[in-house]
Design a protein around this motif. Sequence first.
Motif, mmCIF file in Angstrom:
data_model
loop_
_atom_site.group_PDB
_atom_site.id
_atom_site.type_symbol
_atom_site.label_atom_id
_atom_site.label_comp_id
_atom_site.label_asym_id
_atom_site.label_seq_id
_atom_site.Cartn_x
_atom_site.Cartn_y
_atom_site.Cartn_z
ATOM 1 N N VAL A 79 0.801 -1.238 0.000
ATOM 2 C CA VAL A 79 0.000 0.000 0.000
ATOM 3 C C VAL A 79 0.830 1.283 0.000
ATOM 4 N N VAL A 80 2.103 1.196 0.317
ATOM 5 C CA VAL A 80 2.964 2.386 0.387
ATOM 6 C C VAL A 80 3.874 2.398 -0.836
ATOM 7 N N THR A 81 3.850 3.504 -1.571
ATOM 8 C CA THR A 81 4.748 3.664 -2.719
ATOM 9 C C THR A 81 6.048 4.303 -2.249
ATOM 10 N N PRO A 82 7.096 4.257 -3.057
ATOM 11 C CA PRO A 82 8.347 4.903 -2.669
ATOM 12 C C PRO A 82 8.209 6.410 -2.435
ATOM 13 N N MET A 83 7.198 7.050 -2.995
ATOM 14 C CA MET A 83 7.040 8.501 -2.857
ATOM 15 C C MET A 83 6.115 8.907 -1.699
ATOM 16 N N ASP A 84 5.425 7.969 -1.083
ATOM 17 C CA ASP A 84 4.491 8.286 0.006
ATOM 18 C C ASP A 84 5.240 8.706 1.269
ATOM 19 N N HIS A 85 4.580 9.563 2.060
ATOM 20 C CA HIS A 85 5.073 9.910 3.387
ATOM 21 C C HIS A 85 4.332 9.039 4.393
ATOM 22 N N VAL A 86 5.083 8.384 5.254
ATOM 23 C CA VAL A 86 4.512 7.449 6.227
ATOM 24 C C VAL A 86 4.897 7.886 7.628
ATOM 25 N N TYR A 87 3.896 7.977 8.503
ATOM 26 C CA TYR A 87 4.147 8.261 9.913
ATOM 27 C C TYR A 87 4.020 6.951 10.690
ATOM 28 N N HIS A 88 5.118 6.536 11.291
ATOM 29 C CA HIS A 88 5.140 5.337 12.130
ATOM 30 C C HIS A 88 4.917 5.822 13.556
ATOM 31 N N LEU A 89 3.935 5.237 14.257
ATOM 32 C CA LEU A 89 3.570 5.732 15.581
ATOM 33 C C LEU A 89 4.342 5.066 16.719
ATOM 34 N N GLY A 90 5.558 4.665 16.439
ATOM 35 C CA GLY A 90 6.472 4.272 17.500
ATOM 36 C C GLY A 90 6.624 2.797 17.759
ATOM 37 N N ASP A 91 7.709 2.472 18.472
ATOM 38 C CA ASP A 91 8.129 1.104 18.773
ATOM 39 C C ASP A 91 8.433 0.350 17.481
ATOM 40 N N VAL A 92 9.443 0.816 16.793
ATOM 41 C CA VAL A 92 9.807 0.290 15.478
ATOM 42 C C VAL A 92 10.342 -1.126 15.561
ATOM 43 N N TYR A 93 11.369 -1.334 16.392
ATOM 44 C CA TYR A 93 11.990 -2.659 16.443
ATOM 45 C C TYR A 93 12.570 -2.930 17.828
ATOM 46 N N PHE A 94 12.944 -4.176 18.044
ATOM 47 C CA PHE A 94 13.615 -4.603 19.268
ATOM 48 C C PHE A 94 14.950 -5.216 18.899
ATOM 49 N N GLY A 95 15.843 -5.295 19.862
ATOM 50 C CA GLY A 95 17.139 -5.909 19.626
ATOM 51 C C GLY A 95 18.232 -4.891 19.426
#
Length: 168
Positions: free
Chosen positions: A40-56
Amino acid sequence: THFNHGNILNFVNYEGEKVRPEFSSVEDMNESMIKNWNAVVTPMDHVYHLGDVYFGHGKDSSGVRNILSRLNGHKRLILGNHDDGKDPILHQFFQKIMMWRMFPELGVLLTHVPIHESTLHEKAKIKYNFHGHIHRNANPSPVHLNCSVEMQQYTPKTIEELLTQMPR
């Protein structure tokens, strides 16, 4: 997203139900979320991630870099309680890192944790709080929308799509 977070597969919500019962392994979870994101996301889209991206943190930076490099779009991060704002990996893959983002023209405030209703008011033209953090638990109030991946079918949504879930 909690990429690479093996223990999240054992977490339960307030009702005792598994938070992510759909996945048999961390690899399955990671790959499913990458596939859904890029569908659903194209290379040109702006995406807001609402936190807790990854662990480790510090354990498998090449694996995390591999995951984040595969995600389409211009990524922006609303810091979560498990994110380190000084993390060089986050700075490599997110164009902007912030504590919150307001869209007064849409009446929306993006945060990681749900904020108290009293902080949303007419002067700021904010009607709704879109947030993460609470996984598969219910919205705290009618002005909140739980945008945790578990509640959004592990797929990014546009703000306009999310607004259709709100009371008018």
